[in-house]
Design an enzyme around this catalytic site. Structure first.
Site, PDB file in Angstrom:
ATOM      1  N   PRO A  59       0.757  -1.098  -0.112  1.00 52.18           N
ATOM      2  CA  PRO A  59      -0.026  -0.022  -0.125  1.00 52.18           C
ATOM      3  C   PRO A  59       0.920   1.249   0.257  1.00 52.18           C
ATOM      4  O   PRO A  59       1.814   1.441   0.711  1.00 52.18           O
ATOM      5  CB  PRO A  59      -0.733  -0.062   1.484  1.00 52.18           C
ATOM      6  N   GLU A  60       0.751   2.111  -1.006  1.00 53.71           N
ATOM      7  CA  GLU A  60       1.307   3.577  -0.869  1.00 53.71           C
ATOM      8  C   GLU A  60       0.092   4.771  -0.607  1.00 53.71           C
ATOM      9  O   GLU A  60      -1.058   4.126  -0.010  1.00 53.71           O
ATOM     10  CB  GLU A  60       1.708   3.787  -2.388  1.00 53.71           C
TER      11      GLU A  60
END
Ligand SMILES: [Zn+2]
Length: 291
Positions: free
Chosen positions: A2-3
């Site tokens: 996840p960014e």
């Protein structure tokens, strides 16, 4: 992994499942490196509290509690935060899925990877934190406490400017891609969005950071904000384990120009996308469009 967009989408869709619901009880797994604060302290600190708001700093989520303290969550590589109402095949391993009848293949029951279960006084749906690879981080943050993990974060990627990138890249011998991944420079950018932003600004990931011009820094900062905003709008990228709290998949992966498209034609010029290792990470770029 996840960014920023996935963390921001998680934050927004988690709000109705957490905010304003007094916590009746929290269950955790045993102490492990996911728990920066020991799990027994976390359980005690959260019981009876109400989350008043959720903030985001880079890839960290900060649950603001009604006693002034905060509970901080980093999703790491494979962290998932979701409501018990969520149904998604991404929540089950392929082996677990194949052993279930079709009607149960979407339903999730807490498993050994579910490190936290939040239950509420209103008896509505529980909220789970699950992390298969355990690179996530969970910790308490007292009111006014300055935590080293949060203190060293650079400018939030949604607010990055050309001037900031230009100033940060002077005298840096590292490739520009490595600079973008350095959370102390820009907080929130990871592999996917660094590759995409570099494509949009026409800069090769392996270029030495110090050689990036002022004009390129401006184009790059505009591209970073653009890809992140667009990804948030589409619900993030659902490439590996990422799942939103309501179980919805994101759609940004369909808009990628270069990331994980090795050998496929560039959508602009038709040249084959190249994959190369830059600063120990895979980098994808178009050899024609990027200089
Ligand atoms: Zn191209």
């Amino acid at each position: 992994m996840p960014e920023l967009p996935e963390v921001e989408v998680t934050r927004r869709s988690l709000l109705p499942f957490l905010v304003g619901r007094p916590v009746a009880r929290v269950k955790t797994t045993r102490p492990s490196y996911v728990f920066v604060t020991p799990p027994d302290r976390i359980r005690k600190a959260l019981q009876g509290r109400t989350v008043q708001d959720i903030d985001r700093l880079g890839k960290y989520l900060l649950l603001r509690l009604d006693d002034g303290n905060s509970f901080v969550i980093h999703l790491g590589m494979t962290g998932q935060l979701f409501s018990a109402m969520a149904t998604s095949p991404r929540l089950l391993s392929a082996t677990a899925r194949s052993s279930l009848p079709p009607e149960e293949q979407l339903r999730f029951k807490p498993d050994p990877h579910t490190h936290m279960v939040f239950s509420f006084d209103d008896e509505g749906p529980d909220v789970y934190f699950r992390d298969v690879r355990k690179f996530g981080k969970l910790f308490l943050l007292a009111q006014d406490e300055v935590h080293p993990r949060l203190e060293r974060l650079g400018l939030d990627a949604l607010e990055v400017t050309g001037e900031h990138l230009f100033a940060s890249s002077r005298k840096r011998k590292t490739p520009i891609k490595a600079l973008l991944l350095d959370q102390a420079v820009v907080a929130g950018v990871g592999n996917i969005y660094a590759d995409e932003a570099l494509f949009l600004s026409g800069v090769r990931p392996g270029r030495r950071a110090a050689r990036i011009t002022r004009a390129e820094s401006k184009r790059l900062s505009d591209a970073i904000r653009q890809v992140l905003q667009r990804s948030i709008e589409t619900g993030g990228s659902s490439i590996s384990d990422y799942v939103a709290p309501d179980g919805q998949d994101g759609a940004y992966q369909d808009e990628r120009h270069v990331y994980a498209r090795k050998g496929e034609p560039c959508k602009r010029c038709g040249a084959a996308i190249v994959r190369r290792v830059v600063a120990q990470r895979s980098a994808h770029y178009c050899p024609q469009c990027q200089k």
